[in-house]
Scaffold this motif. Structure first.
Motif, PDB file in Angstrom:
ATOM      1  N   ASP A  53       0.871  -1.186   0.000  1.00 26.95           N
ATOM      2  CA  ASP A  53       0.000   0.000   0.000  1.00 26.95           C
ATOM      3  C   ASP A  53       0.902   1.228   0.000  1.00 26.95           C
ATOM      4  O   ASP A  53       1.121   1.874   1.025  1.00 26.95           O
ATOM      5  CB  ASP A  53      -0.912  -0.042   1.233  1.00 26.95           C
ATOM      6  CG  ASP A  53      -1.854   1.147   1.309  1.00 26.95           C
ATOM      7  OD1 ASP A  53      -1.975   1.887   0.305  1.00 26.95           O
ATOM      8  OD2 ASP A  53      -2.447   1.351   2.374  1.00 26.95           O
ATOM      9  N   SER A  59      -5.636   0.633   0.904  1.00 24.65           N
ATOM     10  CA  SER A  59      -5.940  -0.336  -0.157  1.00 24.65           C
ATOM     11  C   SER A  59      -4.862  -0.213  -1.222  1.00 24.65           C
ATOM     12  O   SER A  59      -4.081   0.735  -1.228  1.00 24.65           O
ATOM     13  CB  SER A  59      -7.324  -0.071  -0.761  1.00 24.65           C
ATOM     14  OG  SER A  59      -7.361   1.229  -1.339  1.00 24.65           O
ATOM     15  N   THR A  61      -4.158   0.276  -5.120  1.00 27.48           N
ATOM     16  CA  THR A  61      -4.798   0.746  -6.352  1.00 27.48           C
ATOM     17  C   THR A  61      -4.218   0.011  -7.557  1.00 27.48           C
ATOM     18  O   THR A  61      -3.182  -0.652  -7.463  1.00 27.48           O
ATOM     19  CB  THR A  61      -4.581   2.253  -6.529  1.00 27.48           C
ATOM     20  OG1 THR A  61      -3.169   2.487  -6.734  1.00 27.48           O
ATOM     21  CG2 THR A  61      -5.066   3.037  -5.315  1.00 27.48           C
ATOM     22  N   GLU A  62      -4.881   0.184  -8.694  1.00 25.53           N
ATOM     23  CA  GLU A  62      -4.400  -0.453  -9.919  1.00 25.53           C
ATOM     24  C   GLU A  62      -3.022   0.071 -10.298  1.00 25.53           C
ATOM     25  O   GLU A  62      -2.160  -0.688 -10.746  1.00 25.53           O
ATOM     26  CB  GLU A  62      -5.398  -0.206 -11.056  1.00 25.53           C
ATOM     27  CG  GLU A  62      -5.085  -1.004 -12.302  1.00 25.53           C
ATOM     28  CD  GLU A  62      -6.221  -0.990 -13.321  1.00 25.53           C
ATOM     29  OE1 GLU A  62      -5.924  -1.178 -14.515  1.00 25.53           O
ATOM     30  OE2 GLU A  62      -7.381  -0.802 -12.929  1.00 25.53           O
ATOM     31  N   GLU A  64      -0.714   1.233  -8.221  1.00 31.13           N
ATOM     32  CA  GLU A  64       0.260   0.669  -7.278  1.00 31.13           C
ATOM     33  C   GLU A  64       0.585  -0.772  -7.660  1.00 31.13           C
ATOM     34  O   GLU A  64       1.754  -1.182  -7.646  1.00 31.13           O
ATOM     35  CB  GLU A  64      -0.290   0.716  -5.844  1.00 31.13           C
ATOM     36  CG  GLU A  64      -0.286   2.109  -5.244  1.00 31.13           C
ATOM     37  CD  GLU A  64      -0.961   2.171  -3.888  1.00 31.13           C
ATOM     38  OE1 GLU A  64      -0.513   2.958  -3.046  1.00 31.13           O
ATOM     39  OE2 GLU A  64      -1.953   1.441  -3.666  1.00 31.13           O
ATOM     40  N   ASP A  95      -9.751  -7.851  -6.765  1.00 40.18           N
ATOM     41  CA  ASP A  95     -10.797  -6.910  -6.328  1.00 40.18           C
ATOM     42  C   ASP A  95     -12.171  -7.566  -6.429  1.00 40.18           C
ATOM     43  O   ASP A  95     -12.954  -7.302  -7.336  1.00 40.18           O
ATOM     44  CB  ASP A  95     -10.715  -5.649  -7.201  1.00 40.18           C
ATOM     45  CG  ASP A  95     -11.709  -4.585  -6.785  1.00 40.18           C
ATOM     46  OD1 ASP A  95     -12.203  -4.635  -5.642  1.00 40.18           O
ATOM     47  OD2 ASP A  95     -12.007  -3.703  -7.611  1.00 40.18           O
ATOM     48  N   ALA A 101     -10.177  -0.956  -6.029  1.00 41.27           N
ATOM     49  CA  ALA A 101      -8.989  -1.047  -5.168  1.00 41.27           C
ATOM     50  C   ALA A 101      -9.046  -2.370  -4.413  1.00 41.27           C
ATOM     51  O   ALA A 101     -10.114  -2.934  -4.212  1.00 41.27           O
ATOM     52  CB  ALA A 101      -8.941   0.126  -4.197  1.00 41.27           C
ATOM     53  N   SER A 103      -8.595  -4.483  -1.067  1.00 44.69           N
ATOM     54  CA  SER A 103      -8.540  -4.365   0.394  1.00 44.69           C
ATOM     55  C   SER A 103      -7.555  -5.384   0.956  1.00 44.69           C
ATOM     56  O   SER A 103      -7.118  -6.305   0.262  1.00 44.69           O
ATOM     57  CB  SER A 103      -9.923  -4.591   0.997  1.00 44.69           C
ATOM     58  OG  SER A 103     -10.297  -5.952   0.819  1.00 44.69           O
TER      59      SER A 103
END
Length: 201
Positions: A53, A59, A61-62, A64, A95, A101, A103
Protein backbone atom coordinates in the motif's frame (compact mmCIF):
# COMPACT_ATOMS: atom_id res chain seq x y z
CA UNK A 1 -12.70 -70.58 27.54
CA UNK A 2 -15.33 -67.93 28.09
CA UNK A 3 -13.05 -66.01 30.46
CA UNK A 4 -10.23 -66.04 27.93
CA UNK A 5 -12.60 -64.89 25.20
CA UNK A 6 -13.82 -62.08 27.44
CA UNK A 7 -10.26 -61.05 28.24
CA UNK A 8 -9.33 -61.09 24.56
CA UNK A 9 -12.40 -59.05 23.68
CA UNK A 10 -11.61 -56.57 26.44
CA UNK A 11 -8.01 -56.30 25.29
CA UNK A 12 -9.13 -55.78 21.69
CA UNK A 13 -11.64 -53.15 22.79
CA UNK A 14 -8.97 -51.41 24.86
CA UNK A 15 -6.56 -51.47 21.91
CA UNK A 16 -9.24 -50.13 19.58
CA UNK A 17 -10.02 -47.35 22.06
CA UNK A 18 -6.31 -46.51 22.33
CA UNK A 19 -6.00 -46.47 18.54
CA UNK A 20 -9.07 -44.25 18.21
CA UNK A 21 -7.69 -41.91 20.86
CA UNK A 22 -4.35 -41.79 19.06
CA UNK A 23 -6.06 -41.05 15.74
CA UNK A 24 -8.12 -38.31 17.39
CA UNK A 25 -4.99 -36.80 18.95
CA UNK A 26 -3.21 -36.90 15.61
CA UNK A 27 -6.18 -35.27 13.89
CA UNK A 28 -6.33 -32.57 16.56
CA UNK A 29 -2.59 -31.99 16.27
CA UNK A 30 -2.87 -31.77 12.48
CA UNK A 31 -5.76 -29.31 12.77
CA UNK A 32 -3.84 -27.22 15.30
CA UNK A 33 -0.79 -27.19 13.00
CA UNK A 34 -2.97 -26.19 10.04
CA UNK A 35 -4.54 -23.38 12.08
CA UNK A 36 -1.09 -22.12 13.10
CA UNK A 37 0.01 -22.22 9.49
CA UNK A 38 -3.06 -20.25 8.36
CA UNK A 39 -2.36 -17.66 11.05
CA UNK A 40 1.29 -17.42 10.00
CA UNK A 41 0.37 -16.96 6.33
CA UNK A 42 -2.22 -14.31 7.21
CA UNK A 43 0.31 -12.39 9.31
CA UNK A 44 2.99 -12.45 6.60
CA UNK A 45 0.50 -11.46 3.91
CA UNK A 46 -0.78 -8.63 6.11
CA UNK A 47 2.79 -7.39 6.49
CA UNK A 48 3.30 -7.48 2.73
CA UNK A 49 -0.03 -5.71 2.13
CA UNK A 50 1.00 -2.84 4.43
CA UNK A 51 4.17 -2.32 2.41
CA UNK A 52 2.41 -2.81 -0.96
CA UNK A 53 0.00 0.00 0.00
CA UNK A 54 2.51 2.56 -1.29
CA UNK A 55 0.43 5.66 -0.52
CA UNK A 56 -0.83 4.29 2.86
CA UNK A 57 -4.42 4.74 1.69
CA UNK A 58 -5.64 1.46 3.19
CA UNK A 59 -5.94 -0.34 -0.16
CA UNK A 60 -3.86 -1.18 -3.22
CA UNK A 61 -4.80 0.75 -6.35
CA UNK A 62 -4.40 -0.45 -9.92
CA UNK A 63 -1.47 1.94 -10.42
CA UNK A 64 0.26 0.67 -7.28
CA UNK A 65 -0.22 -2.93 -8.41
CA UNK A 66 1.23 -2.07 -11.83
CA UNK A 67 4.21 -0.35 -10.23
CA UNK A 68 4.86 -3.39 -8.02
CA UNK A 69 4.49 -5.87 -10.87
CA UNK A 70 6.88 -3.84 -13.03
CA UNK A 71 9.40 -3.60 -10.20
CA UNK A 72 9.33 -7.40 -9.71
CA UNK A 73 10.37 -7.73 -13.37
CA UNK A 74 13.13 -5.16 -12.97
CA UNK A 75 14.46 -7.11 -9.97
CA UNK A 76 14.41 -10.36 -11.96
CA UNK A 77 11.77 -11.97 -9.71
CA UNK A 78 9.58 -12.74 -12.73
CA UNK A 79 10.26 -12.96 -16.44
CA UNK A 80 8.74 -11.07 -19.34
CA UNK A 81 7.12 -7.65 -19.34
CA UNK A 82 4.35 -6.66 -16.94
CA UNK A 83 1.70 -5.06 -19.13
CA UNK A 84 -1.32 -2.95 -18.26
CA UNK A 85 -3.57 -5.74 -19.56
CA UNK A 86 -1.90 -8.33 -17.31
CA UNK A 87 -2.27 -5.89 -14.44
CA UNK A 88 -5.99 -5.39 -15.16
CA UNK A 89 -6.56 -9.16 -15.18
CA UNK A 90 -4.83 -9.60 -11.82
CA UNK A 91 -6.71 -6.61 -10.42
CA UNK A 92 -10.00 -8.21 -11.45
CA UNK A 93 -9.08 -11.43 -9.61
CA UNK A 94 -8.05 -9.55 -6.48
CA UNK A 95 -10.80 -6.91 -6.33
CA UNK A 96 -13.73 -9.19 -5.50
CA UNK A 97 -16.14 -6.36 -4.62
CA UNK A 98 -15.24 -4.32 -7.74
CA UNK A 99 -14.42 -1.11 -5.86
CA UNK A 100 -11.42 -0.37 -8.04
CA UNK A 101 -8.99 -1.05 -5.17
CA UNK A 102 -7.79 -4.15 -3.33
CA UNK A 103 -8.54 -4.36 0.39
CA UNK A 104 -6.33 -6.16 2.89
CA UNK A 105 -8.75 -9.08 3.21
CA UNK A 106 -9.02 -9.45 -0.59
CA UNK A 107 -5.24 -9.41 -0.92
CA UNK A 108 -4.68 -11.92 1.89
CA UNK A 109 -7.46 -14.28 0.75
CA UNK A 110 -6.21 -14.38 -2.84
CA UNK A 111 -2.53 -14.94 -2.09
CA UNK A 112 -3.19 -17.37 0.77
CA UNK A 113 -4.80 -19.61 -1.87
CA UNK A 114 -2.53 -18.93 -4.84
CA UNK A 115 0.93 -19.06 -3.24
CA UNK A 116 2.72 -22.34 -2.41
CA UNK A 117 1.51 -24.16 0.71
CA UNK A 118 5.02 -25.20 1.78
CA UNK A 119 6.61 -22.76 4.22
CA UNK A 120 9.94 -22.21 2.46
CA UNK A 121 8.66 -21.29 -1.03
CA UNK A 122 5.89 -19.22 0.59
CA UNK A 123 8.48 -17.29 2.62
CA UNK A 124 10.60 -16.83 -0.52
CA UNK A 125 7.59 -15.26 -2.24
CA UNK A 126 7.01 -12.97 0.73
CA UNK A 127 10.62 -11.79 0.68
CA UNK A 128 10.44 -11.12 -3.06
CA UNK A 129 7.23 -9.12 -2.61
CA UNK A 130 8.80 -7.08 0.20
CA UNK A 131 11.95 -6.35 -1.82
CA UNK A 132 9.87 -5.14 -4.76
CA UNK A 133 7.70 -2.94 -2.54
CA UNK A 134 10.71 -1.45 -0.74
CA UNK A 135 12.36 -0.70 -4.09
CA UNK A 136 9.19 1.13 -5.17
CA UNK A 137 9.12 3.09 -1.91
CA UNK A 138 12.79 4.02 -2.32
CA UNK A 139 12.17 5.27 -5.86
CA UNK A 140 9.17 7.30 -4.70
CA UNK A 141 11.25 8.82 -1.90
CA UNK A 142 14.04 9.70 -4.32
CA UNK A 143 11.57 11.23 -6.78
CA UNK A 144 9.93 13.20 -3.95
CA UNK A 145 13.36 14.46 -2.83
CA UNK A 146 14.20 15.57 -6.39
CA UNK A 147 10.84 17.29 -6.68
CA UNK A 148 11.28 19.01 -3.30
CA UNK A 149 14.75 20.18 -4.34
CA UNK A 150 13.33 21.55 -7.61
CA UNK A 151 10.58 23.39 -5.73
CA UNK A 152 13.14 24.81 -3.29
CA UNK A 153 15.31 25.93 -6.21
CA UNK A 154 12.32 27.58 -7.90
CA UNK A 155 11.53 29.44 -4.66
CA UNK A 156 15.17 30.51 -4.30
CA UNK A 157 15.21 31.74 -7.91
CA UNK A 158 11.96 33.64 -7.37
CA UNK A 159 13.35 35.21 -4.18
CA UNK A 160 16.57 36.20 -5.99
CA UNK A 161 14.57 37.75 -8.83
CA UNK A 162 12.40 39.65 -6.34
CA UNK A 163 15.50 40.90 -4.51
CA UNK A 164 17.08 42.01 -7.80
CA UNK A 165 13.87 43.80 -8.78
CA UNK A 166 13.77 45.57 -5.41
CA UNK A 167 17.41 46.55 -5.75
CA UNK A 168 16.81 47.84 -9.27
CA UNK A 169 13.77 49.79 -8.07
CA UNK A 170 15.76 51.21 -5.17
CA UNK A 171 18.58 52.20 -7.55
CA UNK A 172 16.12 53.86 -9.92
CA UNK A 173 14.57 55.68 -6.97
CA UNK A 174 18.00 56.90 -5.85
CA UNK A 175 18.85 58.03 -9.38
CA UNK A 176 15.55 59.83 -9.64
CA UNK A 177 16.11 61.47 -6.24
CA UNK A 178 19.65 62.51 -7.21
CA UNK A 179 18.37 63.91 -10.52
CA UNK A 180 15.65 65.81 -8.71
CA UNK A 181 18.21 67.14 -6.24
CA UNK A 182 20.54 68.19 -9.07
CA UNK A 183 17.67 69.87 -10.90
CA UNK A 184 16.69 71.71 -7.73
CA UNK A 185 20.31 72.81 -7.19
CA UNK A 186 20.53 73.96 -10.80
CA UNK A 187 17.27 75.89 -10.46
CA UNK A 188 18.51 77.48 -7.24
CA UNK A 189 21.79 78.47 -8.91
CA UNK A 190 19.87 79.95 -11.84
CA UNK A 191 17.69 81.94 -9.43
CA UNK A 192 20.81 83.23 -7.69
CA UNK A 193 22.29 84.34 -11.00
CA UNK A 194 19.07 86.11 -11.94
CA UNK A 195 18.96 87.80 -8.56
CA UNK A 196 22.60 88.83 -8.87
CA UNK A 197 21.97 90.22 -12.33
CA UNK A 198 18.99 92.19 -11.08
CA UNK A 199 21.13 93.55 -8.25
CA UNK A 200 23.76 94.82 -10.65
CA UNK A 201 21.19 96.79 -12.52
Amino acid sequence: MCIRDSESAAAAAAQEAADASSRASQAEAAEAAAAMDRLYRAQRLGEVFSVFDLDHGGSITEDELFELGSERRRLGQASGPWTREMNRRLMKKLDKDSTGAVSKSEFCDYFAESLPEEREPFDDSMEQFLRAAKACIRKKSEAAAVQAAAVAQDKANAAAEAAAALAAAATEEKIAAAAAEAAAAAAAAADERVAAADGEK
